[in-house]
Scaffold this motif. Structure first.
Motif, PDB file in Angstrom:
ATOM      1  N   ALA A  61      44.123  85.646  63.794  1.00 14.55           N
ATOM      2  CA  ALA A  61      45.382  85.609  63.048  1.00 14.55           C
ATOM      3  C   ALA A  61      45.326  84.583  61.924  1.00 14.55           C
ATOM      4  O   ALA A  61      45.758  84.855  60.785  1.00 14.55           O
ATOM      5  CB  ALA A  61      46.535  85.305  64.000  1.00 14.55           C
ATOM      6  N   ILE A  62      44.796  83.390  62.209  1.00 14.41           N
ATOM      7  CA  ILE A  62      44.731  82.341  61.197  1.00 14.41           C
ATOM      8  C   ILE A  62      43.754  82.707  60.088  1.00 14.41           C
ATOM      9  O   ILE A  62      44.030  82.489  58.894  1.00 14.41           O
ATOM     10  CB  ILE A  62      44.354  81.001  61.846  1.00 14.41           C
ATOM     11  N   LEU A  63      42.610  83.267  60.434  1.00 19.19           N
ATOM     12  CA  LEU A  63      41.640  83.666  59.415  1.00 19.19           C
ATOM     13  C   LEU A  63      42.198  84.757  58.511  1.00 19.19           C
ATOM     14  O   LEU A  63      41.991  84.743  57.286  1.00 19.19           O
ATOM     15  CB  LEU A  63      40.344  84.138  60.074  1.00 19.19           C
ATOM     16  N   ASP A  71      46.485  81.221  47.313  1.00 20.29           N
ATOM     17  CA  ASP A  71      47.448  80.126  47.381  1.00 20.29           C
ATOM     18  C   ASP A  71      47.566  79.499  48.767  1.00 20.29           C
ATOM     19  O   ASP A  71      48.132  78.413  48.912  1.00 20.29           O
ATOM     20  CB  ASP A  71      48.832  80.625  46.935  1.00 20.29           C
ATOM     21  N   ASN A  72      47.057  80.192  49.784  1.00 22.54           N
ATOM     22  CA  ASN A  72      47.120  79.643  51.138  1.00 22.54           C
ATOM     23  C   ASN A  72      46.122  78.493  51.278  1.00 22.54           C
ATOM     24  O   ASN A  72      44.976  78.607  50.831  1.00 22.54           O
ATOM     25  CB  ASN A  72      46.822  80.725  52.172  1.00 22.54           C
ATOM     26  N   PRO A  73      46.515  77.386  51.880  1.00 20.76           N
ATOM     27  CA  PRO A  73      45.628  76.210  51.956  1.00 20.76           C
ATOM     28  C   PRO A  73      44.414  76.461  52.847  1.00 20.76           C
ATOM     29  O   PRO A  73      44.503  77.168  53.856  1.00 20.76           O
ATOM     30  CB  PRO A  73      46.532  75.124  52.540  1.00 20.76           C
ATOM     31  N   HIS A  74      43.310  75.847  52.432  1.00 21.81           N
ATOM     32  CA  HIS A  74      42.076  76.025  53.197  1.00 21.81           C
ATOM     33  C   HIS A  74      42.138  75.321  54.547  1.00 21.81           C
ATOM     34  O   HIS A  74      41.487  75.728  55.508  1.00 21.81           O
ATOM     35  CB  HIS A  74      40.891  75.474  52.402  1.00 21.81           C
ATOM     36  N   ILE A  76      44.193  75.335  56.793  1.00 25.53           N
ATOM     37  CA  ILE A  76      44.729  76.110  57.916  1.00 25.53           C
ATOM     38  C   ILE A  76      43.588  76.542  58.849  1.00 25.53           C
ATOM     39  O   ILE A  76      43.780  76.706  60.053  1.00 25.53           O
ATOM     40  CB  ILE A  76      45.527  77.336  57.413  1.00 25.53           C
ATOM     41  N   ILE A  77      42.386  76.687  58.281  1.00 25.20           N
ATOM     42  CA  ILE A  77      41.225  77.038  59.117  1.00 25.20           C
ATOM     43  C   ILE A  77      40.846  75.862  60.010  1.00 25.20           C
ATOM     44  O   ILE A  77      40.422  76.043  61.159  1.00 25.20           O
ATOM     45  CB  ILE A  77      40.042  77.473  58.239  1.00 25.20           C
ATOM     46  N   LEU A  78      41.022  74.648  59.518  1.00 23.33           N
ATOM     47  CA  LEU A  78      40.775  73.474  60.356  1.00 23.33           C
ATOM     48  C   LEU A  78      41.812  73.375  61.468  1.00 23.33           C
ATOM     49  O   LEU A  78      41.516  72.867  62.558  1.00 23.33           O
ATOM     50  CB  LEU A  78      40.783  72.206  59.500  1.00 23.33           C
ATOM     51  N   VAL A  79      43.024  73.865  61.181  1.00 24.88           N
ATOM     52  CA  VAL A  79      44.028  73.954  62.245  1.00 24.88           C
ATOM     53  C   VAL A  79      43.546  74.918  63.328  1.00 24.88           C
ATOM     54  O   VAL A  79      43.731  74.677  64.524  1.00 24.88           O
ATOM     55  CB  VAL A  79      45.383  74.406  61.677  1.00 24.88           C
ATOM     56  N   ALA A  80      42.905  76.013  62.903  1.00 21.90           N
ATOM     57  CA  ALA A  80      42.337  76.954  63.869  1.00 21.90           C
ATOM     58  C   ALA A  80      41.252  76.291  64.704  1.00 21.90           C
ATOM     59  O   ALA A  80      41.121  76.552  65.909  1.00 21.90           O
ATOM     60  CB  ALA A  80      41.775  78.176  63.148  1.00 21.90           C
ATOM     61  N   VAL A  81      40.459  75.417  64.072  1.00 21.13           N
ATOM     62  CA  VAL A  81      39.427  74.674  64.811  1.00 21.13           C
ATOM     63  C   VAL A  81      40.060  73.818  65.901  1.00 21.13           C
ATOM     64  O   VAL A  81      39.588  73.779  67.048  1.00 21.13           O
ATOM     65  CB  VAL A  81      38.602  73.799  63.850  1.00 21.13           C
ATOM     66  N   LEU A  82      41.153  73.140  65.560  1.00 21.06           N
ATOM     67  CA  LEU A  82      41.850  72.317  66.550  1.00 21.06           C
ATOM     68  C   LEU A  82      42.442  73.180  67.661  1.00 21.06           C
ATOM     69  O   LEU A  82      42.402  72.805  68.840  1.00 21.06           O
ATOM     70  CB  LEU A  82      42.957  71.510  65.866  1.00 21.06           C
ATOM     71  N   ILE A 169      33.988  76.809  55.007  1.00 24.41           N
ATOM     72  CA  ILE A 169      33.117  76.555  53.841  1.00 24.41           C
ATOM     73  C   ILE A 169      33.291  77.657  52.801  1.00 24.41           C
ATOM     74  O   ILE A 169      33.402  77.384  51.588  1.00 24.41           O
ATOM     75  CB  ILE A 169      31.643  76.448  54.290  1.00 24.41           C
ATOM     76  N   PHE A 170      33.332  78.900  53.260  1.00 24.29           N
ATOM     77  CA  PHE A 170      33.500  80.012  52.326  1.00 24.29           C
ATOM     78  C   PHE A 170      34.869  79.974  51.668  1.00 24.29           C
ATOM     79  O   PHE A 170      35.004  80.232  50.466  1.00 24.29           O
ATOM     80  CB  PHE A 170      33.306  81.342  53.074  1.00 24.29           C
ATOM     81  N   ARG A 171      35.905  79.628  52.460  1.00 27.49           N
ATOM     82  CA  ARG A 171      37.260  79.583  51.905  1.00 27.49           C
ATOM     83  C   ARG A 171      37.398  78.491  50.853  1.00 27.49           C
ATOM     84  O   ARG A 171      38.081  78.670  49.830  1.00 27.49           O
ATOM     85  CB  ARG A 171      38.260  79.347  53.034  1.00 27.49           C
ATOM     86  N   VAL A 172      36.745  77.353  51.054  1.00 31.12           N
ATOM     87  CA  VAL A 172      36.820  76.254  50.096  1.00 31.12           C
ATOM     88  C   VAL A 172      36.143  76.627  48.779  1.00 31.12           C
ATOM     89  O   VAL A 172      36.628  76.277  47.693  1.00 31.12           O
ATOM     90  CB  VAL A 172      36.178  74.980  50.689  1.00 31.12           C
ATOM     91  N   THR A 173      35.033  77.353  48.875  1.00 29.56           N
ATOM     92  CA  THR A 173      34.244  77.646  47.672  1.00 29.56           C
ATOM     93  C   THR A 173      34.601  78.977  47.017  1.00 29.56           C
ATOM     94  O   THR A 173      34.339  79.148  45.817  1.00 29.56           O
ATOM     95  CB  THR A 173      32.746  77.663  48.031  1.00 29.56           C
TER      96      THR A 173
END
Length: 234
Positions: A61-63, A71-74, A76-82, A169-173
């Protein structure tokens, strides 16, 4: 009152002795106990699967949302990691409880069922009934929390967390090819370099936990290097 308790204790000991002397009764008791432990093991196995299912669902869901718009912040994927890491801790705790019942089932299988099928084989646990009795009287977890975490990482969670790392990494770049990685990876007042270091330290720790060479205490667990080929005896 004291004499009544002593009488009850004496009666219980006599009952246990009668069951122990009667092979048919003891077989029936052990059979019922085995089915009961197998059912409890299956129940806890299902609970482990539920935790994994929730991890995959939240991650997907988060991905999906993270890549739905530039426009969605990158982060949020780190939130998925947590979130996945939290499910990992929960599942590790459940795995320790699951291992209690699996170890009992393995005692039955290795020392009762296996011996009944092939009495020529030596028992691995000569005092397995005493061990099982002790565990019934004073149940304890059999493996450390560290081993439980390591087990769940090897089984499923390292793969999930690694996919999230690649996605981050892909989302950031992907949506800012003209800007540096450090610039895009910034989260609020936290610079991108610091974010990258924190992510790197976290994943290095995860890798160490996954690959740390130690002797596993879990009883009767499949090993990746264990393989037996069925032979034609006909």
């Amino acid at each position: 009152m004291g004499s009544d308790r002593e009488r009850q204790s004496s009666d219980d000991n006599e009952l246990g002795g009668e069951i122990d002397d009667d092979i048919s009764t003891m077989s029936s008791v052990l059979g019922d106990a085995y089915r009961g432990e197998l059912d409890r093991e299956t129940t806890w196995r299902d609970r482990l699967d539920q935790t994994t299912t929730w991890s995959v669902t939240v991650m997907a869901a988060i991905l999906t949302w993270a890549f739905s718009s530039p426009d969605n912040p990158h982060y949020i994927i780190l939130v998925a990691v947590l979130a996945v890491s939290t499910f990992l801790v929960i599942e590790a705790r459940r795995y320790r409880d699951y291992d209690v019942y699996r170890s009992r089932v393995r005692l039955f299988q290795k020392n009762l069922l296996a011996n009944a099928l092939d009495p020529s084989q030596e028992l691995e646990h000569e005092e397995w009934r005493s061990e099982l009795s002790e565990d019934y009287q004073r149940p304890t977890v059999k493996i450390s929390f560290f081993e439980a975490i390591s087990n769940r990482l090897r089984r499923i969670y390292f793969a999930l967390l690694f996919v999230l790392l690649l996605a981050w990494i892909f989302r950031v770049t992907a949506f800012a090819p003209d800007e540096s990685f450090r610039t895009v990876a910034t989260i609020g007042e936290l610079p991108g370099g610091a974010v990258s270091v924190l992510v790197g330290v976290f994943y290095a720790s995860i890798l160490v936990l996954t690959l740390w060479p130690h002797e596993r205490e879990a009883m009767g667990e499949f090993r990746d290097d264990d393989q037996q080929t069925w032979k034609d005896t006909g």
